[in-house]
Design an enzyme around this catalytic site. Structure first.
Site, mmCIF file in Angstrom:
data_model
loop_
_atom_site.group_PDB
_atom_site.id
_atom_site.type_symbol
_atom_site.label_atom_id
_atom_site.label_comp_id
_atom_site.label_asym_id
_atom_site.label_seq_id
_atom_site.Cartn_x
_atom_site.Cartn_y
_atom_site.Cartn_z
ATOM 1 N N ARG A 299 -4.001 -9.678 5.452
ATOM 2 C CA ARG A 299 -4.645 -9.755 4.061
ATOM 3 C C ARG A 299 -3.388 -9.341 3.003
ATOM 4 O O ARG A 299 -2.899 -8.295 3.136
ATOM 5 C CB ARG A 299 -5.753 -8.953 3.847
ATOM 6 C CG ARG A 299 -6.525 -8.970 2.583
ATOM 7 C CD ARG A 299 -7.253 -8.110 2.275
ATOM 8 N NE ARG A 299 -8.198 -8.217 1.391
ATOM 9 C CZ ARG A 299 -7.998 -7.436 0.208
ATOM 10 N NH1 ARG A 299 -7.065 -6.575 0.177
ATOM 11 N NH2 ARG A 299 -8.782 -7.536 -0.942
ATOM 12 N N LYS B 67 0.877 -1.460 -0.011
ATOM 13 C CA LYS B 67 0.102 0.036 -0.062
ATOM 14 C C LYS B 67 0.720 1.394 0.096
ATOM 15 O O LYS B 67 1.870 1.121 0.180
ATOM 16 C CB LYS B 67 -1.034 0.096 1.228
ATOM 17 C CG LYS B 67 -2.143 -1.102 1.068
ATOM 18 C CD LYS B 67 -3.092 -0.652 2.076
ATOM 19 C CE LYS B 67 -4.437 -1.670 1.585
ATOM 20 N NZ LYS B 67 -5.601 -1.631 2.758
#
Length: 275
Positions: free
Chosen positions: A254, A220
């Site tokens: 995740r 991210k």
């Protein structure tokens, strides 16, 4: 019903069937490609496969409901038939997509909106849960994927996310939904500073709310912006933050890269004396 064992951290492998997701968009849009990718993720150690048919990257525009369902329902049905012992998750905020996925074999609903974008989601989940118990991932997001990164602001991000979780857990209980996993929503309506504050305080949510925690950090912008790298070069940074998340009590990672995440979990178990 898949009974989850929270004594050891679990890995959720990401399977995007979208053409435009920020890291792997377009790679697994065909059914055969998706099945091969899922087999790889499971072989590398994924406990959960999270199937998504609509990109939630910053700036993403909403995908038509029919397209999202078309991208996910057949994949989940095929995965359920081929890997019946693997927990399947549907990454959606739409009630209709969630229903189709659960009827096809999913037993987890991963909702980026925390029930804010479709008023019929919680009643639908309540109905489905009475027939087949399901897990629900409650994520915090400020705004929508289209708007969330324009100018996110908080007076106290930890308090505001905590209050959101408290309010939503109460509502979910009223719908008879008790199997709730919390996701603070790294990168969803947060600055880099907001994200790292949440990561440092991740254990607070677990201590106060007594719910398992999912950490979605993989490749991210909170990694890319700090290190000055694109998502393709953010695996090392992802691995570093996965270890921090485990130290802060994360129960589920995740991830795009299951093998590397599994190695982090194994080393963490050794480091804390649980091997």
């Amino acid at each position: 019903m898949h009974l989850l064992d929270w004594s050891t951290p679990m890995i959720m492998g990401i399977l995007n069937t979208t053409p435009d997701s920020f890291f792997d968009g377009g790679r697994y849009t065909g059914l055969d490609d998706a099945l091969r990718r899922a087999e790889q993720l499971i072989g590398e150690g994924a406990h959960i496969i999270d199937v998504g048919g609509a990109s939630s990257r910053p700036g993403a525009t909403p995908v038509p409901e029919a397209d999202e369902r078309r991208r996910t329902e057949p994949v989940i049905a095929a995965l359920h038939a081929r890997f019946p012992n693997t927990l399947l998750s549907i990454d959606t905020w739409r009630a209709t997509v969630a229903r189709a996925a659960v009827e096809a074999g999913a037993r987890m609903v991963n909702d980026i909106s925390g029930g804010e974008m479709d008023a019929s989601l919680y009643p639908t989940l309540a109905e489905l849960n009475r027939q087949t118990p399901i897990h629900y991932v409650l994520m915090h997001m400020q705004g929508t994927p289209e708007t969330m990164q324009r100018n996110p602001q908080y007076d106290d991000i930890v308090t505001e996310v905590m209050d959101f979780f408290i309010r939503k857990i109460k509502l979910l209980k009223e719908f008879g939904l008790h199997d709730v996993i919390l996701d603070p929503g790294f990168g969803f309506g947060k600055t880099v500073e907001h994200n790292y504050t949440l990561l440092r305080r991740l254990s607070d949510f677990k201590t106060v709310l007594e719910r398992p925690i999912l950490a979605g950090l993989s490749r991210k912008s909170m990694i890319c912006k700090v290190l000055g790298v694109p998502p393709a070069d953010a695996l090392n940074g992802t691995t570093a933050l996965h270890m921090v998340a485990l130290q802060q009590g994360a129960n589920i990672l995740r991830v795009h890269d299951v093998k590397e995440a599994a190695e982090v979990v194994e080393l963490w178990l050794w480091a804390v004396g649980r091997r």
